[in-house]
Write a protein that holds these residues in place. Structure first.
Motif, PDB file in Angstrom:
ATOM      1  N   THR A 203       0.796  -1.213   0.063  1.00  0.00           N
ATOM      2  CA  THR A 203      -0.003  -0.064  -0.151  1.00  0.00           C
ATOM      3  C   THR A 203       0.945   1.276   0.019  1.00  0.00           C
ATOM      4  OG1 THR A 203      -1.815  -1.126   1.088  1.00  0.00           O
ATOM      5  CG2 THR A 203      -1.648   1.329   1.144  1.00  0.00           C
TER       6      THR A 203
ATOM      7  N   ILE B 247      -5.151  11.650  -4.768  1.00  0.00           N
ATOM      8  CA  ILE B 247      -4.770  10.820  -6.072  1.00  0.00           C
ATOM      9  C   ILE B 247      -5.796  11.078  -6.923  1.00  0.00           C
ATOM     10  CG2 ILE B 247      -3.599   9.081  -4.340  1.00  0.00           C
ATOM     11  CD1 ILE B 247      -6.212   7.386  -4.587  1.00  0.00           C
TER      12      ILE B 247
ATOM     13  N   TRP C 288      -0.233   7.407 -10.646  1.00  0.00           N
ATOM     14  CA  TRP C 288       0.177   7.164  -9.271  1.00  0.00           C
ATOM     15  C   TRP C 288       0.865   5.699  -9.682  1.00  0.00           C
ATOM     16  CZ3 TRP C 288       0.798  10.550  -5.649  1.00  0.00           C
ATOM     17  CH2 TRP C 288       0.252  11.844  -5.689  1.00  0.00           C
TER      18      TRP C 288
ATOM     19  N   THR D  92      -5.817   1.859 -15.228  1.00  0.00           N
ATOM     20  CA  THR D  92      -4.344   1.285 -15.230  1.00  0.00           C
ATOM     21  C   THR D  92      -3.786   0.844 -16.352  1.00  0.00           C
ATOM     22  OG1 THR D  92      -5.623  -0.914 -14.866  1.00  0.00           O
ATOM     23  CG2 THR D  92      -5.132   0.136 -12.954  1.00  0.00           C
TER      24      THR D  92
ATOM     25  N   SER E 214      -4.629  -0.753  -7.491  1.00  0.00           N
ATOM     26  CA  SER E 214      -5.975  -0.111  -7.228  1.00  0.00           C
ATOM     27  C   SER E 214      -5.681   0.844  -6.281  1.00  0.00           C
ATOM     28  CB  SER E 214      -6.909  -1.343  -6.665  1.00  0.00           C
ATOM     29  OG  SER E 214      -6.366  -1.990  -5.415  1.00  0.00           O
ATOM     30  N   ARG E 215      -6.906   1.458  -5.957  1.00  0.00           N
ATOM     31  CA  ARG E 215      -6.862   2.725  -5.253  1.00  0.00           C
ATOM     32  C   ARG E 215      -8.098   2.761  -4.238  1.00  0.00           C
ATOM     33  NH1 ARG E 215      -9.025   7.906  -8.962  1.00  0.00           N
ATOM     34  NH2 ARG E 215     -11.147   6.794  -9.391  1.00  0.00           N
TER      35      ARG E 215
ATOM     36  N   THR F  44     -10.217   5.968  -2.871  1.00  0.00           N
ATOM     37  CA  THR F  44      -9.717   7.637  -2.788  1.00  0.00           C
ATOM     38  C   THR F  44     -10.063   8.005  -1.675  1.00  0.00           C
ATOM     39  OG1 THR F  44     -12.220   7.460  -3.532  1.00  0.00           O
ATOM     40  CG2 THR F  44     -10.543   7.510  -5.123  1.00  0.00           C
TER      41      THR F  44
ATOM     42  N   ASN G 240      -7.040   7.791   0.241  1.00  0.00           N
ATOM     43  CA  ASN G 240      -6.046   8.374  -0.366  1.00  0.00           C
ATOM     44  C   ASN G 240      -4.656   7.480  -0.443  1.00  0.00           C
ATOM     45  OD1 ASN G 240      -5.818  10.729  -2.038  1.00  0.00           O
ATOM     46  ND2 ASN G 240      -4.129  11.641  -0.871  1.00  0.00           N
ATOM     47  N   GLN G 241      -5.041   6.085  -0.843  1.00  0.00           N
ATOM     48  CA  GLN G 241      -4.116   5.108  -0.958  1.00  0.00           C
ATOM     49  C   GLN G 241      -3.820   4.332  -2.269  1.00  0.00           C
ATOM     50  OE1 GLN G 241      -5.387   2.784   2.356  1.00  0.00           O
ATOM     51  NE2 GLN G 241      -3.687   3.702   3.732  1.00  0.00           N
ATOM     52  N   VAL G 242      -3.044   3.975  -2.711  1.00  0.00           N
ATOM     53  CA  VAL G 242      -2.922   3.069  -4.013  1.00  0.00           C
ATOM     54  C   VAL G 242      -2.237   1.844  -3.457  1.00  0.00           C
ATOM     55  CG1 VAL G 242      -1.868   3.001  -6.150  1.00  0.00           C
ATOM     56  CG2 VAL G 242      -2.490   5.250  -5.344  1.00  0.00           C
ATOM     57  N   THR G 243      -2.654   0.886  -3.905  1.00  0.00           N
ATOM     58  CA  THR G 243      -2.402  -0.607  -3.691  1.00  0.00           C
ATOM     59  C   THR G 243      -1.722  -1.538  -4.846  1.00  0.00           C
ATOM     60  OG1 THR G 243      -3.988  -0.552  -1.919  1.00  0.00           O
ATOM     61  CG2 THR G 243      -3.153  -2.897  -2.882  1.00  0.00           C
TER      62      THR G 243
ATOM     63  N   CYS H  58       6.624   3.429  -4.641  1.00  0.00           N
ATOM     64  CA  CYS H  58       5.532   4.048  -5.310  1.00  0.00           C
ATOM     65  C   CYS H  58       5.855   5.578  -5.774  1.00  0.00           C
ATOM     66  CB  CYS H  58       4.238   4.091  -4.492  1.00  0.00           C
ATOM     67  SG  CYS H  58       4.275   5.111  -3.086  1.00  0.00           S
TER      68      CYS H  58
END
Length: 120
Positions: free
Chosen positions: A21, A29, A36, A59, A72-73, A75, A78-81, A97
């Protein structure tokens, strides 16, 4: 000031799924100026691009990892995985990242990176 922080397990067993993460602070994001991305660096090798997610959630992946990678994200958080399935010892690397500025097509902010080792 934008900050990116990677988190996740440092050790993953072969054939399992790696999950990392990236928590972003200081910027959203969903801002349409940025994508990202995830990049990795295996020991003794150069940087390898894994893929990115856009501000709208689309993506794009490296052809060599496309069959195993998923970005994935969230919102709200505010995280991107990043998920990478069926890992082998060759997936051992420092994973980063980074924020991609869309117009300039440069990664302008990076996390500090997190070491992931694939071993039984």
């Amino acid at each position: 000031q934008v900050q990116l922080q990677e988190s996740g397990p440092g050790l993953v067993k072969p054939s399992q799924t790696l999950s990392l993460t990236c928590t972003v602070s200081g910027g959203s994001i969903t801002n349409n100026d940025y994508y990202w991305g995830w990049i990795r660096q295996p020991p003794g090798k150069g940087l390898e691009w894994i893929g990115y997610i856009t501000y709208s959630g689309s993506t794009n992946y490296s052809p060599s990892l496309k069959s195993r990678a998923s970005i994935s994200r969230d919102t709200y958080k505010n995280q991107v995985t990043l998920q990478l399935s069926s890992v082998t010892p060759e997936d051992t690397a420092v994973y980063y990242c980074a924020r991609l500025e869309v117009i300039a097509t440069t990664y302008d902010y990076w996390g500090q990176g997190t070491q992931v080792t694939v071993s039984s």
